[in-house]
Design an enzyme around this catalytic site. Structure first.
Site, PDB file in Angstrom:
ATOM      1  CG  ASP A 101      -0.689 158.672 -37.380  1.00  0.00           C
ATOM      2  OD1 ASP A 101      -1.795 158.202 -37.081  1.00  0.00           O
ATOM      3  OD2 ASP A 101      -0.422 159.886 -37.342  1.00  0.00           O
ATOM      4  CG  ASP A 208      -6.262 156.976 -38.320  1.00  0.00           C
ATOM      5  OD1 ASP A 208      -6.388 158.190 -38.098  1.00  0.00           O
ATOM      6  OD2 ASP A 208      -6.797 156.394 -39.290  1.00  0.00           O
ATOM      7  CD  GLU A 266      -8.623 160.060 -35.389  1.00  0.00           C
ATOM      8  OE1 GLU A 266      -8.919 161.118 -35.947  1.00  0.00           O
ATOM      9  OE2 GLU A 266      -8.283 159.040 -36.010  1.00  0.00           O
ATOM     10  CG  HIS A 341      -3.188 165.307 -38.894  1.00  0.00           C
ATOM     11  ND1 HIS A 341      -3.279 164.847 -37.586  1.00  0.00           N
ATOM     12  CD2 HIS A 341      -3.851 164.415 -39.648  1.00  0.00           C
ATOM     13  CE1 HIS A 341      -3.964 163.725 -37.582  1.00  0.00           C
ATOM     14  NE2 HIS A 341      -4.329 163.431 -38.818  1.00  0.00           N
ATOM     15  CG  ASP A 342      -7.412 165.073 -39.305  1.00  0.00           C
ATOM     16  OD1 ASP A 342      -6.978 165.157 -40.464  1.00  0.00           O
ATOM     17  OD2 ASP A 342      -7.556 163.991 -38.707  1.00  0.00           O
TER      18      ASP A 342
END
Length: 575
Positions: A101, A208, A266, A341-342
């Site tokens: 990430d 991210d 993202e 994960h969100d």
């Protein structure tokens, strides 16, 4: 049709790991890097090509590692830099790649850069972050520089008593935003957050909040859409800013071009396909692909995510069609995913997590995902059909800063009004980020085999782990786990059709079944999915050819009947 170039990350299947929740090797209740290494053969056995590791950097963990205090160190409970090097080697020796990430919109307020920046207005690193003087109301009340609302509730501005200015944080107060306008800051980011790991053999990054680096210098107030509250949603003002594409080109030129590295960004709050193409066109070196969040944003509230409104199947179909077709006849690329994960678990969100239909639903979603064009991303536990936390769990069982802050803010604003708080709780039960962060369910031993710690894991293990776990499914040929393995094998066997094929939608307004086609050259497939708990008929599209059942999620079905059982899915080849 443009013939796609076959880059490794296009045909690859990516498996996302959340380090805190994957596997605890030392009995401290928290997952760690050696725990991941010990499961590497299991990951390989799924048919995975690329492992994506969520943030494992040194961090005070206010936002589960997305608040980084040192890019060049590992959070001690997870392990060491040497452990990551071991993981890189374990992946590479099995023909898999590893991506990390990349979190460079903000750091932790405990990062050495920020400590210097806030030490005085004259510090050389003052301009590495975004500082502004206060505004004052007519009555002399000190006010933030603007009315932007942070993603985690409250203002995006935090007052620094020492230097008497506000700093910007789009996320938690402990996550100050870096100032990308400063070339010195950008250089430090490239060296510390990227080159440090690429030199060690990392194969790329999931980037991210990739469209938030350029905010301009004016930082105007956001329009008021949530009345009765000062802070307003402002994504239109801090996403896709004036220098965003310039910054990403520079990142490629300065760093990524030296390595055969992949990037997946993202990209929230960017609904226009033409704009997204500016990010992913291969001719303009910015990003290889991005995540479009329309699918996981289905049903979220207009004023806040946790004011869930529900959605219709036709909306899900429309979103999938939009992002499947936007790259046609371009040099762009797309992604396929429905969990991360969100997000809440896909079986609970898009299908049925009832004991009767949970397994069938999970397999139906696996069929859908494996038939979609683009690079496929799977999240840990998705392969065994893990589901959302039980509805009986109170808010006290939830850990995530986003859920808790919003729940508390609504309770405070409404004087604990049962209806308002109840609606937020229902929304969290569907959408909460904690559902994906529950420990991985390995077996039916205490704490799901995730940890040997007597007191249990850092977060409560799902109550259903004795019936949903890897060990139980491993040797059951009809399990969700083995169905995923089979579906991934088929996806790769027919990669032209499923990974690179053109998407065709049928009956977009049908609210019960989802029927779509895939086409590549003279080859065709048709996918039929029942998104209800009752039997449904379906129409075979007139595509010219004989339908032959390739794979389905029900035993003993030959595919000749045009009736689908509840949550049934089939893929036909058309010859």
């Amino acid at each position: 049709m443009t013939i796609p170039s076959r880059t490794w990350w296009k045909d690859g299947v990516v498996y996302q790991i959340y380090p805190a929740s994957y596997n605890d090797s030392n009995g401290d209740g928290l997952g760690d890097i050696p725990g991941i290494v010990s499961k590497i053969d299991y990951i390989k056995s799924l048919g995975i090509d690329i492992v994506w590791l969520s943030p494992m950097y040194d961090s005070p963990q206010y936002d589960m590692g997305y608040d980084i205090s040192n890019y060049e160190a590992v959070y001690a409970p997870y392990g060491t830099v040497a452990d990551i090097e071991h993981l890189i080697e374990a992946c590479h020796s099995r023909g898999m790649r590893l991506i990390l990430d990349l979190v460079v919109n903000h750091t932790s307020d405990e990062h050495a850069w920020f400590k210097e920046s806030r030490s005085s207005k004259t510090n050389p690193k003052r301009d590495w972050y975004i500082w502004r003087p206060a505004k004052y109301a007519a009555d002399g009340t000190r006010m933030p520089p603007n009315n932007w609302r942070s993603f985690f509730s409250g203002s995006t501005w935090a007052w620094d008593e020492e230097t008497q200015e506000y700093y910007l944080h789009l996320f938690a107060t402990q996550q100050p935003d870096l100032n990308w306008e400063n070339p010195e800051t950008r250089r430090a980011i490239y060296d510390s957050a990227m080159e440090f790991w690429l030199k060690k053999g990392v194969d790329g990054f999931r980037v991210d909040t990739v469209n938030m680096y350029s905010k301009g210098n004016d930082l105007p107030d956001a329009p008021i859409i949530d009345r009765g509250i000062f802070e307003q949603p402002a994504s239109g003002l801090f996403c896709n800013g004036p220098r965003m594409h310039e910054f990403l080109r520079e990142m490629n030129t300065e760093v990524l071009s030296k390595y055969d590295a992949m990037t997946v960004g993202e990209l929230p709050h960017t609904p226009d396909p033409a704009h997204v193409l500016r990010y992913v066109g291969s001719g303009d070196k910015q990003l290889d692909m991005v995540f479009q969040f329309d699918i996981v944003d289905l049903g979220i509230g207009k004023t806040h995510k946790y004011e869930y409104e529900g959605y219709k199947l036709s909306e899900l179909k429309s979103v999938i069609a939009k992002w499947q077709t936007f790259i046609e006849d371009t040099d762009g690329w797309t992604t396929a995913f429905c969990e991360n994960h969100d997000q809440g678990r896909s079986v609970s969100r898009f299908a049925s997590d009832s004991p009767q239909y949970r397994e069938r639903s999970a397999k139906m979603l696996a069929l859908m995902m494996c038939a979609l064009t683009g690079t496929l991303f799977i999240y840990q536990g998705q392969e065994i059909g893990m589901i959302n936390a039980p509805k009986s769990w109170p808010i006290e069982e939830y850990k995530d800063i986003e859920s808790i802050n919003y729940y508390n803010s609504v309770a405070e604003r409404t004087g604990n009004d049962p209806k308002a708080v109840g609606h937020v709780m229902k929304s969290i039960q569907i959408l909460g980020r904690d559902h994906a962060r529950l420990p991985m369910q390995w077996d039916d031993s205490p704490h799901a085999g995730f940890t040997t710690k007597k007191e249990g894991a850092w977060m409560r293990v799902h109550d259903d782990y004795p019936s949903i776990n890897v060990a139980k499914q491993e040797h059951d040929p009809s399990s969700v786990l083995n169905f995923w393995r089979k579906a991934l094998k088929i996806r790769k066997e027919y990669r032209d059709l499923f990974i690179h094929g053109a998407f065709e939608m049928y009956e977009p307004e049908n609210e019960e079944t989802f029927v779509f086609g895939k086409r590549y050259g003279g080859h065709r497939a048709v996918v039929v999915l029942n998104f209800t708990g009752s039997e449904q008929g379906f129409h075979r599209p007139e595509v010219g050819g004989k339908f032959e059942l390739l794979v389905g999620n029900l035993e003993g079905v030959d595919g000749t009947e045009d009736v689908l059982k509840p949550w049934e899915g089939r893929i036909y080849l058309v010859n």
